[in-house]
Write an enzyme that holds these catalytic residues in place. Structure first.
Site, PDB file in Angstrom:
ATOM      1  CG  ASP A  12      53.033  -4.508 -29.020  1.00 15.87           C
ATOM      2  OD1 ASP A  12      53.662  -3.422 -29.834  1.00 15.87           O
ATOM      3  OD2 ASP A  12      52.486  -4.082 -28.181  1.00 15.87           O
ATOM      4  CG  HIS A  29      59.663  -0.955 -36.848  1.00 18.92           C
ATOM      5  ND1 HIS A  29      58.524  -1.578 -36.080  1.00 18.92           N
ATOM      6  CD2 HIS A  29      59.406   0.293 -36.659  1.00 18.92           C
ATOM      7  CE1 HIS A  29      57.858  -0.809 -35.535  1.00 18.92           C
ATOM      8  NE2 HIS A  29      58.251   0.433 -35.994  1.00 18.92           N
ATOM      9  CG  LEU A 123      53.073 -21.216 -43.454  1.00 19.07           C
ATOM     10  CD1 LEU A 123      52.293 -21.537 -42.164  1.00 19.07           C
ATOM     11  CD2 LEU A 123      54.389 -20.614 -42.889  1.00 19.07           C
TER      12      LEU A 123
END
Ligand code: FPP
Length: 225
Positions: A12, A29, A123
């Site tokens: 956030d 962003h 991962l």
């Protein structure tokens, strides 16, 4: 010391960072992508097996069209450019969330990244996209009803988007906001939660490692004493 298999992150603060530094939420962003890449590298270094990133919620459709389009274009470009690199680094990519409402082109790109990376083991990155925990639970309940099987914890787990994943051990939310925003409400039942003041583009490896160290030292009781 606690085992750390799965880290989930609510990234956030991009919008606020962008407005403050570049007078544009979208630039926040874009900057947030750099933090994503840094955190992925560090997560591999720390030998953590699962990383779940909250990229777009079922509620984020309320945002202006221009911002939504920007976000999805950023994601499409990222996957087009980086899937081979993800693959070379042993990363398995998976989208979690509803594909309803996503464009055909985006679904094609997502499926391609999933396919190319499906055998990797270093991962696993789960990208929560058009994801909402309530929607996920309703979806699971409907599937269970259709199959006429029991409403057991096992069966609910099996019908969530996260079906083959262990629950997150650790949730980090950046951006100085203390809420869960409809994210993994079922799966976070016993996760350790850290709220970080820094906005996502400002979140550093040092900040990440500090949280990982704190997590390792926390006594996890799971209802026991
Ligand atoms: C939260 O900040 C961030 C998001 C809703 C989007 C995160 C997604 C990306 C960076 C693009 C997706 C691409 C990839 C490769 C994962 P916010 O806009 O809620 O910030 P605010 O709280 O300051 O408004």
């Amino acid at each position: 010391m606690n085992q750390l298999n799965h880290v989930a992150i609510i990234m956030d603060g991009n919008g606020r960072w962008g407005l403050k530094k570049k007078n544009s939420r979208n630039m926040g962003h874009k900057e947030g992508l750099n933090t994503i890449e840094k955190i992925i590298r560090e997560t591999i270094k720390k030998k953590i097996r699962f990383l779940t990133l909250y990229a777009f919620s079922t509620e984020n459709w309320k945002r202006p069209k221009k911002e939504i389009n920007f976000l999805f274009n950023l994601l499409k470009d990222f996957l087009k450019k980086k899937t081979n690199q993800l693959n070379k680094n042993g990363i398995k990519f998976k989208m979690i969330g509803s594909k309803k409402m996503l464009s055909k082109k985006l679904i094609e790109i997502l499926l391609n990244s999933e396919k190319v990376t499906k055998n990797n083991k270093t991962l696993q990155i789960n990208l929560a996209l058009n994801y909402g925990s309530k929607n996920e639970l309703i979806n699971a309940i409907n599937l269970i009803k259709k199959k006429k099987i029991n409403f057991s914890e096992f069966n609910i787990n099996k019908h969530l988007y996260t079906n083959n994943l262990p629950d997150p051990d650790l949730l980090i939310r950046t951006g100085n906001t203390n809420r869960l925003s409809n994210f993994m409400l079922w799966q976070l039942a016993y996760s350790e939660i850290y709220f970080e003041k820094k906005l996502w583009p400002d979140f550093t490896i040092k900040n990440y490692n500090k949280i990982l160290r704190k997590f390792k030292k926390t006594k996890r009781n799971f209802g026991n004493i």
